[in-house]
Design a protein around this motif. Sequence first.
Motif, PDB file in Angstrom:
ATOM      1  N   VAL A 188      12.482   2.746   1.403  1.00 19.80           N
ATOM      2  CA  VAL A 188      14.262   2.661   1.817  1.00 19.80           C
ATOM      3  C   VAL A 188      14.098   1.107   2.023  1.00 19.80           C
ATOM      4  CG1 VAL A 188      14.998   2.454   4.828  1.00 19.80           C
ATOM      5  CG2 VAL A 188      13.150   4.118   3.569  1.00 19.80           C
ATOM      6  N   GLU A 189      13.712   0.107   1.233  1.00 21.90           N
ATOM      7  CA  GLU A 189      14.077  -1.373   1.165  1.00 21.90           C
ATOM      8  C   GLU A 189      15.333  -1.470   0.267  1.00 21.90           C
ATOM      9  OE1 GLU A 189      10.708  -4.034   1.525  1.00 21.90           O
ATOM     10  OE2 GLU A 189       9.950  -3.115  -0.198  1.00 21.90           O
ATOM     11  N   ARG A 195       6.851   4.526   1.529  1.00 19.21           N
ATOM     12  CA  ARG A 195       8.030   4.318   2.249  1.00 19.21           C
ATOM     13  C   ARG A 195       8.880   4.094   3.051  1.00 19.21           C
ATOM     14  NH1 ARG A 195       4.248   8.486   5.045  1.00 19.21           N
ATOM     15  NH2 ARG A 195       3.770   6.883   6.440  1.00 19.21           N
TER      16      ARG A 195
END
Length: 500
Positions: free
Chosen positions: A165-166, A161
């Motif tokens: 996102v990064e 996750r």
Amino acid sequence: MSSPSTSAPELGTSDVKVRAQRSIVALGLRTLGSLGLRVVSSLALSRLLFPSDYGAFAIVAFTAAMGAYLGDLGLSASLVRQQHEPTEDEISTAFWSHQAFTVVIVAVLLGFAPLLAGAYELGPSGALMVGAVALGLFFHSLRVIPIMMLERNLHFPAIARAELVESVAQTAATIFLAALHLGPWALIGGGLVRGVVGLGMLWAAASWRPRGRVRWAIVQRLLGFGIWFQLTGIVPAILNGWVPLVVGRMEGKDAVGLVNWAWALASVPLALSGVLNRVAYPAYSRMQQDAEGLAEYLRTSIRRISAVLCIVVPFGVIALPFLIPTLFGERWSPAAPLVQWFMLEGAMQAVHGLLNSQQYASGHARERVYVLIGSSLLRCGLGALAVMHWGIVGIGVTATAITLTELFLSAWLVARRNPHLSGLEFQVLEPFLTVGALLAFAVGLSRITTGQHGLLVQALVGTGMLAVGVLVRERSRRGLSLWGEVRAVVAHVRGRKSAA
């Protein structure tokens, strides 16, 4: 509050396999998302940036990569591998040691920044670029312990996750900065944004905060394995640094940019194989007491990843000379042959990574270092000679040949330590040699017979010839059954869905 790692229960072989499978699924989904982002990024940046921008970034990024390796020393890898759960003293010692090493490395890089910028003509902002990536090393050092705690207990969904996102943040920031015509600063800025976002999410997932102090007795014990583990990254990073450094002097920044761009593109379809390699080290570390179960797990992983890659990669290699100028523009056409060779090398490296993970998990990182020193010296020496005679495509030719040799040697080293792995060398090499020979035949014959009809016709004819060759190989029933293994993977995935 005590860390989750220190109170985690012991895992049996069956528990490890279940968590490993869940981790592979989570990282696989993350990788699919990341691949989509990389495709979008590649298409956009190929229009907004130039080879010289990638070249300048490659030279600067090399310093950051070296700093990351030197600032680690493998303490966290030692904690992942050890049989007992890490104590609070061990975790704190590793954390503060990482920060101390990183402070020293950053100070050295800042001191050498003007010299590096001048030597490779990075322009008036060259020293600032080196300084920016150097300070960005703290984003790496601060996340090492949270990742260690999650990886040791195979909690990869949380890592997946955070990394997805990064990746979104990095892609958006890089494209935005490139649209502002910031050149290599767009690539640097995107990396820094990624570091900030990922660090926050990983610390939240690990639920651990720094405390305690450094105990030198613990540092010395962890370094017993950690230094050899880290040398497996430091040695090739140093010796393979000839690509941005030596090639930059011989061929210029544009050539370095083409090499860097070629490897980035070649690694896109191979990212899924990296999921297996990443999960393999903590999983194999937990299974060392079950030699027979570990051997079967390793064989199955190698068979399946080899089958998938030997079906997908060769057809991609044939299509690249047509697809690259069509999708990315004529400015990247000179990189097409290099991308082809890098894709072949990357397929072998995917399987090689599983063998390396077993070497590390069994505590034999030292022998891996010895192999790396020899292979890296060959890459540097033979690669430089190849560039002199064939241009940048020589890098791909020599890298592929040396990786194939490394693959055989690593398979032999792993097999000789486990009686249940007899014949592993043949199982590892056979699909790459046979399918590679079919690929060479298809490409050569298509060029001879369709040389006047353009790249699209060559790709279509070569694809048809390769498909016929693979079908004949499958009918011969010698060696690894590619379609059989792919069907086994599909059946396994369907079985897990039904059970869920």
